[in-house]
Design a protein around this motif. Structure first.
Motif, short mmCIF file in Angstrom:
data_model
loop_
_atom_site.label_atom_id
_atom_site.label_comp_id
_atom_site.label_asym_id
_atom_site.label_seq_id
_atom_site.Cartn_x
_atom_site.Cartn_y
_atom_site.Cartn_z
N PRO A 155 2.44 -34.54 15.92
CA PRO A 155 1.37 -34.68 15.10
C PRO A 155 0.30 -35.34 15.86
O PRO A 155 0.56 -36.00 16.72
N ASP A 161 -3.57 -34.95 11.90
CA ASP A 161 -2.31 -34.85 11.11
C ASP A 161 -2.25 -36.12 10.33
O ASP A 161 -1.58 -36.43 9.06
N SER A 173 -7.11 -30.03 3.18
CA SER A 173 -6.09 -31.11 3.27
C SER A 173 -6.01 -32.02 2.07
O SER A 173 -6.98 -32.00 1.20
N LYS A 174 -4.98 -32.48 2.17
CA LYS A 174 -4.56 -33.64 0.98
C LYS A 174 -4.87 -34.68 1.82
O LYS A 174 -4.27 -35.28 2.65
N TYR A 175 -5.65 -35.90 1.08
CA TYR A 175 -5.63 -37.10 1.53
C TYR A 175 -5.33 -38.25 0.52
O TYR A 175 -5.82 -38.04 -0.63
N ASN A 199 -11.63 -30.95 -0.19
CA ASN A 199 -10.28 -31.34 0.42
C ASN A 199 -9.67 -32.03 -1.13
O ASN A 199 -10.72 -32.64 -1.68
N LYS A 228 3.98 -32.65 1.21
CA LYS A 228 3.82 -32.20 2.57
C LYS A 228 2.22 -32.15 3.03
O LYS A 228 1.68 -31.81 2.27
N GLY A 229 2.16 -32.72 4.10
CA GLY A 229 0.77 -32.62 4.67
C GLY A 229 -0.29 -33.61 4.15
O GLY A 229 -1.49 -33.60 4.44
N THR A 230 0.18 -34.68 3.31
CA THR A 230 -0.69 -35.59 2.96
C THR A 230 -0.93 -36.51 3.95
O THR A 230 -0.15 -37.15 4.69
N LYS A 231 -2.51 -36.72 4.25
CA LYS A 231 -3.00 -37.79 5.14
C LYS A 231 -3.05 -39.11 4.47
O LYS A 231 -3.97 -38.93 3.67
N ASP A 275 8.54 -37.07 6.98
CA ASP A 275 7.63 -36.16 5.93
C ASP A 275 6.21 -36.78 6.07
O ASP A 275 5.35 -36.17 5.87
N ASN A 276 6.11 -38.14 6.14
CA ASN A 276 4.96 -38.85 6.31
C ASN A 276 5.04 -40.21 6.77
O ASN A 276 6.41 -40.66 7.02
#
Lengths: 127, 106, 135
Positions: free
Chosen positions: A2, A122, B2-4, B33, B99-102, C127-128
């Motif tokens: 990432p 990311d 995106s997700k924040y 976002n 998934k993909g959350t910052k 996953d995070n």
């Protein structure tokens, strides 16, 4: 791997006794371990870019802190490792720091562009 | 887009940083976002309507306040700003695991 | 399906409300069937120090038993136990250099020594990843 943004926001936190900035050190260690990291200096951490920071050694009776880190050297190490370092121009101006008094190799960005800037990453770690 | 997830732990009256975090959250939401602001610890001191501390948070930012932090500080339901929804750590974990959350802790 | 969450903690015990919030997140994540990796950095390496002791409270007039003072090492040990009971993974890695400089290497079962390389590896396999830095 990432793309990671390390936002360093608080300066001079235990830097004398650690002889490092703990966030910059950690970022360098992660980079060495293969991480893909970028550093953004914000708030009072923009002062880390100033060329002539000079923490003196300190004595406590017979014991000394002999090698307090010059934060600008910590940044240079990161830049030499290939870590891109940015800072917020507005935070520099607010603190009356002229770009000429900063070490080279750090790009300024405006706070108004911050949202676009962070969207490239990311993971965003705030220190 | 995106997700924040901004997890705000600081009192906005203690530090100007919080306002900058709110500003960034708002800017990101304006850019399309999906942004959630989860207030926790002293961050919930922004949640009272009378504090007027969330005015700079854009309308598309979902503002949640941690139930434990709210109760710990004796903030009553009728004191909360209209934009604030009381949430809990389980929901925070769900958000973190999306998934993909910052996720940014401040 | 189980997710994996990686967290970094930095605060020493009893200094910041960040600690309990972080442990609440770990607890909730485990209770919901997820795996968790914790990397304890800087002062947080003291959270697992075995020699923490309870005390009475003369100001409140409580005895040792009445006060029942919470110890972070017990909270962490309990979370390690919770993970085991539910066949989940809770890795608790203490930053080795941070442990050395603080002299807190005598830690509870379930903790281990590591470095930022372990953290980055965990991050890539999760996953995070959430960093809870100190203020």
């Amino acid at each position: 791997m990432p793309k990671i943004l390390s936002i360093v926001d608080t300066a001079y936190r235990a830097t004398l006794e650690e002889q490092d900035d703990t966030a910059l050190w950690f970022t360098a260690a992660c980079k060495t371990a293969g991480g893909n990291l970028t550093v953004l200096l914000t708030g009072n951490a923009v002062n880390y870019a100033v060329k002539y920071q000079n923490p003196r050694s300190l004595s406590f009776g017979k014991v000394e802190i002999t090698h307090p880190e010059k934060p600008q050297d910590g940044l240079k190490r990161l830049i030499d490792k290939g870590v891109n370092v940015f800072m917020i121009r507005d935070d520099l101006e607010q603190r009356g720091i002229h770009p000429d008094s900063c070490i080279p190799g750090i790009e300024n960005i405006s706070r108004s562009h911050l949202s676009k800037f962070v969207s490239q990453y990311d993971l965003i770690w705030h220190w | 887009m995106s997700k924040y997830l901004f997890i705000e732990s600081r009192d906005p009256f203690d530090t100007t940083d919080t306002h900058q975090a709110f500003g960034l959250a708002t800017a990101l939401s304006k850019e399309g976002n999906d942004v959630t602001l989860y207030l926790v610890q002293n961050g919930v001191l922004a949640a009272r309507a009378a504090a007027n501390a969330l005015k700079e948070v854009g309308p598309k930012v979902s503002v949640l306040a941690d139930d434990y932090s709210i109760e710990e500080r004796g903030i009553e339901a009728n004191e909360l700003a209209k934009s604030v929804r009381v949430s809990d750590v389980d929901s925070l974990v769900d958000l973190l695991c999306e998934k993909g959350t910052k996720a940014i802790w401040h | 399906m189980s997710k994996t969450l990686t967290m970094l903690m930095m605060d020493p015990p009893y200094e910041s409300s960040n600690t309990i919030t972080a442990l609440r997140i770990v607890e909730a994540a485990l209770r919901k069937g997820n795996h968790v990796n914790v990397f304890a950095y800087e002062g947080a390496v003291s959270l697992t120090f075995k020699e923490q002791k309870k005390h009475a409270n003369a100001v409140k007039g409580t005895t040792l038993e009445e006060e029942d003072h919470p110890l972070p090492k017990d909270l962490v040990a309990s979370l390690v136990g919770l993970a085991k009971e539910n066949n989940l993974r809770l890795t608790w890695t203490n930053c080795g250099l941070c442990v050395d400089e603080r002299g807190v290497g005598n830690w509870i079962e379930g903790a281990s020594r590591g470095s930022p390389a372990d953290f980055i590896k965990a991050v890539t396999e999760s996953d995070n990843a959430l960093v809870i830095a100190t203020t």
